[in-house]
Motif scaffolding. Structure first.
Motif, mmCIF file in Angstrom:
data_model
loop_
_atom_site.group_PDB
_atom_site.id
_atom_site.type_symbol
_atom_site.label_atom_id
_atom_site.label_comp_id
_atom_site.label_asym_id
_atom_site.label_seq_id
_atom_site.Cartn_x
_atom_site.Cartn_y
_atom_site.Cartn_z
ATOM 1 N N THR A 1 0.839 -1.201 0.000
ATOM 2 C CA THR A 1 0.000 0.000 0.000
ATOM 3 C C THR A 1 0.872 1.248 0.000
ATOM 4 N N ALA A 2 1.849 1.259 0.904
ATOM 5 C CA ALA A 2 2.734 2.424 0.975
ATOM 6 C C ALA A 2 3.396 2.640 -0.376
ATOM 7 N N GLY A 3 3.747 1.544 -1.049
ATOM 8 C CA GLY A 3 4.407 1.635 -2.347
ATOM 9 C C GLY A 3 3.563 2.344 -3.394
ATOM 10 N N PHE A 4 2.260 2.063 -3.418
ATOM 11 C CA PHE A 4 1.389 2.735 -4.390
ATOM 12 C C PHE A 4 1.422 4.247 -4.173
ATOM 13 N N PHE A 5 1.354 4.636 -2.911
ATOM 14 C CA PHE A 5 1.324 6.071 -2.612
ATOM 15 C C PHE A 5 2.683 6.712 -2.892
ATOM 16 N N VAL B 1 3.377 6.422 -17.711
ATOM 17 C CA VAL B 1 4.503 6.372 -16.769
ATOM 18 C C VAL B 1 3.986 6.100 -15.357
ATOM 19 N N ALA B 2 2.921 6.816 -14.965
ATOM 20 C CA ALA B 2 2.426 6.675 -13.593
ATOM 21 C C ALA B 2 1.868 5.272 -13.358
ATOM 22 N N VAL B 3 1.187 4.705 -14.358
ATOM 23 C CA VAL B 3 0.645 3.354 -14.192
ATOM 24 C C VAL B 3 1.801 2.355 -14.087
ATOM 25 N N LEU B 4 2.821 2.544 -14.910
ATOM 26 C CA LEU B 4 3.986 1.646 -14.830
ATOM 27 C C LEU B 4 4.608 1.706 -13.433
ATOM 28 N N TRP B 5 4.778 2.920 -12.921
ATOM 29 C CA TRP B 5 5.357 3.054 -11.581
ATOM 30 C C TRP B 5 4.493 2.358 -10.542
ATOM 31 N N GLN B 6 3.189 2.539 -10.675
ATOM 32 C CA GLN B 6 2.300 1.930 -9.684
ATOM 33 C C GLN B 6 2.278 0.414 -9.777
ATOM 34 N N ALA B 7 2.683 -0.106 -10.930
ATOM 35 C CA ALA B 7 2.690 -1.559 -11.072
ATOM 36 C C ALA B 7 3.861 -2.181 -10.302
ATOM 37 N N LEU B 8 4.831 -1.364 -9.903
ATOM 38 C CA LEU B 8 6.037 -1.911 -9.275
ATOM 39 C C LEU B 8 5.849 -2.410 -7.833
ATOM 40 N N PRO B 9 5.170 -1.657 -6.956
ATOM 41 C CA PRO B 9 5.211 -2.009 -5.535
ATOM 42 C C PRO B 9 4.905 -3.470 -5.200
ATOM 43 N N PRO B 10 3.907 -4.120 -5.847
ATOM 44 C CA PRO B 10 3.624 -5.505 -5.418
ATOM 45 C C PRO B 10 4.826 -6.427 -5.558
#
Lengths: 320, 840, 91
Positions: B334-338, C78-87
């Motif tokens: 979750t923190a990562g998304f933000f 770009v923003a969607v690609l970045w958001q795909a990273l955390p998991p």
């Protein structure tokens, strides 16, 4: 009565705590911090240089800066590259540092934020409390310690910058934070989440011992306290109502509202990290804690005269 | 060019016209838009006055909150100072943040919009002048009363973010917290009112021909700003409502011991709170993008990219709220998304900074005071932006969160991103309203003091934060090593204040309001429409816009406008009026008849303030009386609106004829109602989120809700409300005399359905039993509020019908009441089903 | 409406993706679900970008509309690609 000069910080000094790590849960963050601070300064310098060129530069340089291309390079392409790298670094480190369930055999301590001090309970494997303490944490050098952080009232935040980043203590939740000290010493910290009243005066100290010294400390805490000889100070303690809020193991004092005082004489500080601990400050705190730490939950005991205060302070200072 | 509304763009070529306009036309305009006298200053609604009032009041709050900041700096100048006692300090820092954010920053930029937008768009006024006046007076009276709580020691002391449980009854039993919650109520009302005004104004009141790609960048900024308010403010409106209910009625929304969750507040607060930063920044950035081209004497480089950057900021800033919560134990994913979104939101900021630099590079920059403040702003804002990227990284934030590093970061962002642009803007636009510009010589000193003072005050705070100094501390202990840094910060703060003081003195020397005529004028040689010669009616005629900088591209435009050679050189109906144009290409659609000065918005605002303040001090009778009278005042003010004039169609210049009355989705009233319903929908959506959030975080406290199947009759009833509302509109268009009956019946059915639903729930769960109970009854409470409003609207509609004011095949009042009632049905339906579905 | 959809499409997809991810993380944390959400969002951004690049640019207004649309989808991508990273970093 303690004078203000006797108040002293457990945290601070040079070099800045965040940049002076003392364990593996703060060190990688310090590296990141240096990268960010230096990188940020470089980027700022570049932007300032660009601004200077735009304002005073040679016409040929200015022409190159004055168009959509400059925006695409400076405002889009460059940030995308740098930020992607930083994001990956940050995400990797976040996953790496975030504390998960206890590891087998790992030392566990529950720390509860209270207005405005810290309740500390050392837990055994099954989660039962074996040692009670307040406002300081003793750990062995070189081992990880899992802190289970919760709150008894409002939100507080546990932060010992030389050991780890901060973690909030939230009513109804139990947040985990793992720390490890790689060198013996005392590491200060202070509540970081505004918790009302004397939030500014809610300090904490982690004391890291060599493994042998830690074992000695632990054994001394686990040893049953010999039934103490009744002293004038102890009588006063029981008679003045102190026992309603404080516990001293081996006596009838079993109050739970305030810090456990069984070993108060051996603590580094008084009043949650704000006064050095000695007989003088003990007496001063008992007589007039509201001046030292306005709003704290302990009433002043001005009705005690100097002799009584001294006796009480002698007694408490002796609880090593 | 392909037309948007069927309007023939070739007609624009008729302008400027060649004929001489009669003198009498201008005299009539002057008479219609005449200046107030004496007591009439309380009844003015014209943006030229309301805008100035607004700006002055907001600036007063800047000074007041600034003084609070100085008090804090004195207290922190050395360890263990005794200037402010602990309890006072806690009130002072809470008020400093609250007043700066809520009473200065948002109203200030909104005020700039009210004052500047009609001029930039060449409209006679904003679409709802009385709403502007109401919003201003509610804010001014309420804000001053709220600030007054400091002098009686009853100011809030829980921080501007007001986290429960510290702010719950158990730990804040006094009325200090209630002052905050209800005091913020005014600002919420005035912000929403202003946002509606600005969205409709920017999209529908542009000069003919000013298509979206020719819109001044400030108007873009204000459009995004207003849309963001509409999306973000409902969250804080709901949060304050819930906390006040928890404090007053013991419904445990945020009490973890009873199935509430303190983190719910943080989510609701920051869903508003972070976009709020961009809400403040965007209009200021828009000002920068107006000022810099003039200062550099060059067109703005990258106009398209800046528009994109502003719109993108508007979106992405809604994905960053939890970066204020990295230390609450959010799971790493979750923190990562933000964290990722926080990175993404820095891209648009970078685009704007480089556009400004590029604009300086192509032009011939002048180092006048607006220019200096704009350049200074770039330096400070970039510094703050870079530390912003740093704290977007979760591990670094774990260290510096809630320390003075953040204090430094946020002041760099807000002073660089808002205060410096604001000073640039004041130097730049004051000649537009004042007889004399401000002194350039003083301006340099003021800029120097403020720029140096700002950096001396806040630069050291980065270091004190890294040294471990937490925020919101009223003092610190000797031996911490923070004392030298803090002393330097205090000196810097006084330097900054000295700059502001000099500015005040120069204002007193040189600022002479000239609302009617005789202002200093276009001293910087700008190219946009606000620099056309104006009087209280704005421009004599409304020009056709053919480029982004008409004054640069058509040197004769000022003269032609002044000679009445464009649209609407006279009052076509003898009333206040302006042209409503289409949203994309600004093709003239109809003539809007505008309401004139009125005592009632002022009265309604006073009564609103009285209502909230009486609630705070628990004078319930007085609150009730104020509420009733306030509603009556609003109805009185409304009764003079939605009027028809005898002329069905008028000539607005060069033989182009438009209607004087329009209905349906193209009207400004319809747009405003749509926006209002989005606000209500967002408040409701946030309440739904609250229920789901508590279910997901406190499952052990969950009670099985009543069966979904039992809600079928209720659901059918709500569907019937929606249908009835639609039917009324249809029947009225077909000419049925009794068309209002279905919608009035629907408004009467709504409370019955709500009553039945409450009856079912009371058998299952009490509102104070658990977080679930509280959240379910919060949904029902919200429904109750709009049911009440719908009932008032139905009565008003019936009254207008009986007075014979609902005539013809179409009526805006009727349309809007139908829209609202249909929304009541829809929200009731969702509330009924959702509350039963969660945890079933 | 069509013009607004062109101007805002890329960012609207970003919003769907972001709030979808937040809902997954809050109510049903699962790496698989984030992939199921991310793939169509990336595809949508890519298609929108291609669409935007092929838009008319015959007049000032359409040129402007096209460049805002291209920028919006590019930024969204770009923003969607970045958001795909955390998991992939949260173990």
């Amino acid at each position: 009565m303690p004078t203000e000069t006797q108040l002293k910080a457990v945290l601070g000094g040079w070099p800045p705590a965040v940049l002076n790590p003392a364990g593996p849960y703060s060190e990688p963050v310090t590296l990141l911090a240096w990268a960010l601070l230096i990188g940020g300064t470089v980027v700022l310098a570049i932007v300032l240089a660009a601004l200077a060129v735009a304002l005073w530069g040679a016409p040929s340089l200015r022409r190159r800066l004055g168009g959509d291309r400059a925006i695409w390079i400076g405002g889009i392409a460059f940030p995308v590259v740098v930020l992607t790298a930083l994001l990956v670094w940050g995400l990797w480190l976040t996953g790496d540092l975030a504390a998960k369930a206890p590891r087998p055999g790992e030392m566990r301590v529950r720390i509860t934020g209270e207005m405005w001090w810290w309740r500390v309970a050392y837990l055994d494997e099954s989660g039962r409390t074996v040692i009670r303490d307040a406002n300081e944490l003793h750990v062995p050098v070189g081992s990880t310690v899992l802190l289970e952080l919760d709150s008894a009232d409002v939100i507080h935040s546990f932060w010992v910058p030389r050991l780890a980043g901060k973690m909030n203590m939230i009513p109804g939740r139990r947040n985990l934070l793992r720390i490890q000290a790689d060198q013996p010493g005392t590491f200060g910290g202070q509540c970081a989440e505004y918790c009302g009243g004397p939030h500014a005066l809610m300090g904490f100290a982690v004391v890291a011992h060599t493994p042998e010294s830690f074992d000695r400390w632990r054994a001394s805490r686990l040893a049953a306290r010999p039934a103490s000889v009744t002293s004038r100070g102890q009588e006063l303690f029981m008679a003045s109502g102190c026992a309603a809020c404080h516990t001293i193991a081996g006596t009838q004092a079993a109050g739970l509202a305030g810090p456990d005082l069984t070993h108060v004489g051996s603590r580094r500080t008084l009043g949650a990290g704000i006064l050095p601990n000695n007989r003088g400050t003990l007496a001063g705190w008992i007589a007039d804690s509201q001046t030292i730490k306005p709003g704290n939950r302990m009433p002043n005991y001005k009705q005690l005269d100097a002799r009584e205060l001294n006796a009480l302070a002698d007694y408490l200072a002796g609880l090593k | 060019m392909k037309s948007e509304t069927g309007f023939d763009h070739a007609l624009f070529d008729r302008f400027p016209t060649k004929d001489e306009r009669p003198e009498a036309e201008e005299e009539e305009l002057k008479r219609i838009w005449c200046a107030p006298k004496g007591w009439e200053y309380l009844t003015v609604v014209n943006n030229n006055y309301v805008g100035i009032y607004y700006l002055g009041t907001a600036f007063l709050f800047f000074l007041l909150a600034g003084v609070l900041g100085l008090l804090m700096r004195v207290q922190l100048a050395a360890p263990l100072m005794h200037v402010l006692p602990q309890a006072t300090y806690n009130q002072v820092f809470t008020m400093h943040g609250t007043v700066m954010m809520f009473l200065f920053a948002v109203p200030m930029v909104e005020a700039a919009g009210v004052l500047l937008l009609p001029q930039m768009l060449a409209a006679r006024d904003l679409p709802f002048p009385r709403l502007s006046a109401y919003a201003f007076w509610a804010y001014a009276v309420g804000g001053l009363a709220f600030f007054g709580s400091l002098f009686i020691g009853l100011a809030p002391d829980g921080g501007w973010f007001m986290y429960p449980p510290l702010t719950s009854k158990a730990f804040s039993p006094g009325i200090n917290t209630d002052f905050w919650l209800l005091g913020i109520g005014f600002i919420e009302i005035s912000a929403i009112a202003g946002a509606i005004e600005i969205i409709v104004g920017v999209l529908r009141h542009r000069a003919p021909g000013m298509s979206l790609d020719k819109m001044p960048i400030f108007a873009w900024a204000m459009l995004v700003f207003a849309v963001m308010i509409v999306i973000a403010f409902p969250s804080v409106i709901l949060a304050t409502l819930l906390l006040e209910i928890e404090r007053a009625f013991n419904w445990p929304f945020f009490d973890a011991t009873r199935g509430g969750d303190p983190l719910l507040w943080q989510h609701l607060f920051w869903f508003f709170g972070h976009p709020e930063v961009y809400i403040i920044f965007l209009p200021a950035a828009g000002m920068m993008s107006m000022i810099i081209p003039t200062v550099a004497r060059a067109e703005l480089v990258g106009y398209r990219l800046i528009v994109l950057a502003m719109v993108a900021t508007g979106f992405i800033s809604f994905g960053v709220w939890a970066h204020h919560m990295f230390a609450t134990g959010l799971p790493p994913m979750t923190a990562g998304f933000f964290s990722a979104a926080s990175m993404a939101v820095s891209l648009p900021a970078g685009i704007q900074v480089f556009s400004w630099i590029a604009t300086f590079a192509v032009g011939k920059p002048r180092f006048n005071t607006p220019g200096l403040f704009a350049m200074g702003s770039v330096v400070i804002f970039v510094s703050g932006g870079l530390t912003g990227v740093m704290v977007a990284l979760v591990p670094f934030d774990w260290q510096v969160h809630d320390t003075y590093f953040i204090v430094a970061h946020l002041h760099y962002v807000l002073i660089g991103g808002m205060v410096f642009p604001l000073f640039a803007a004041m130097y730049y636009w004051i000649p537009m309203v004042s007889r004399r510009p401000l002194s350039e010589r003083w301006g340099r000193w003021i800029f120097g003091l403020m720029f140096a003072g700002m950096n001396i005050a806040f630069m050291p705070m980065h270091l004190s934060g890294l040294m471990g100094m937490p925020r919101r501390v009223y003092t610190y202990l000797p031996g911490s090593g923070w004392d030298v840094l803090n002393l330097v910060s205090t000196l810097g703060a006084f330097m900054l204040a000295a700059g502001v003081l000099l500015f005040l003195i120069d204002m007193a020397r040189n600022f002479r309001l000239a609302p009617d005529d005789g202002e200093a004028g276009n001293v910087f040689g700008a190219g946009t429409l606000e620099w056309l010669p104006t009087a209280l009616y704005s421009t004599r005629s409304i020009p056709v816009v053919r480029s982004r900088e008409p004054l640069w591209d058509d040197p004769s435009i000022s003269d032609n406008v002044e000679q009445g050679r464009y649209f609407l050189p006279r009052s076509a109906t003898g009333r206040r009026e302006t042209i409503v144009t289409s949203p994309l290409l600004a093709e003239p659609q109809y003539l809007q008849i505008m309401p004139g000065p009125s005592f009632w918005p002022f009265a309604a605002a006073l009564l609103t303030a009285g209502f909230f303040l009486a609630l705070t001090v628990q004078a319930y009778l007085f609150a009730g009386v104020s509420a009733v009278l306030g509603v009556l005042a609003v109805i009185r003010w409304l009764s003079e609106t939605d009027i028809r004039v005898p002329e069905r169609e008028v000539d607005i210049g060069a033989g182009i004829r438009v209607p004087t009355y329009a209905t349906g989705p193209q009207t400004h009233g319809w747009w405003a109602m749509t926006i209002l319903l989005i606000v209500l929908g967002m408040i409701f959506a946030m309440a739904l989120f609250g229920l789901a959030f508590l279910w997901s975080n406190q499952p052990s406290f969950w009670t099985k809700p009543p069966a979904l199947s039992g809600a079928v009759p209720l659901a059918l009833g709500y569907v019937a409300i929606v249908i009835a509302a639609g039917a009324t509109r249809l029947l009225h268009r077909r000419g049925a005399v009794w068309a209002v009956v279905p919608v009035i019946a629907a408004a009467a059915l709504a409370p019955v359905l709500l009553w039945l639903d409450i009856g079912v729930w009371l058998k299952t769960l009490a509102p104070d039993a658990s977080g679930q109970g509280a959240a379910v009854y919060a949904l029902l409470t919200l429904q109750g509020m709009i049911v009440g409003i719908a009932a008032l609207m139905a009565l008003y509609l019936g009254w207008r019908k009986m007075r014979g004011l609902i005539v013809d095949g179409a009526s805006n009042t009727l349309d809007l009441v139908c829209m609202f009632t249909a929304y009541v049905g829809a929200q009731g339906l969702v509330a009924t089903l959702f509350a039963r579905a969660i945890g079933a | 409406m069509k013009t607004w959809a062109i101007l805002l499409g890329g960012l609207l997809v970003w919003a769907v993706h972001f709030f979808g991810l937040y809902a997954i993380a809050e109510f049903a944390p699962s790496r698989m679900l984030t992939v199921i959400l991310t793939v169509p969002c990336l595809a949508a951004e890519a298609l929108l970008l291609i669409y935007a690049l092929r838009l008319d640019r015959d007049e000032a207004f359409t040129r402007w509309r096209r460049s805002v649309a291209v920028g919006g989808t590019g930024l969204g991508l770009v923003a969607v690609l970045w958001q795909a990273l955390p998991p992939w970093f949260s173990g």
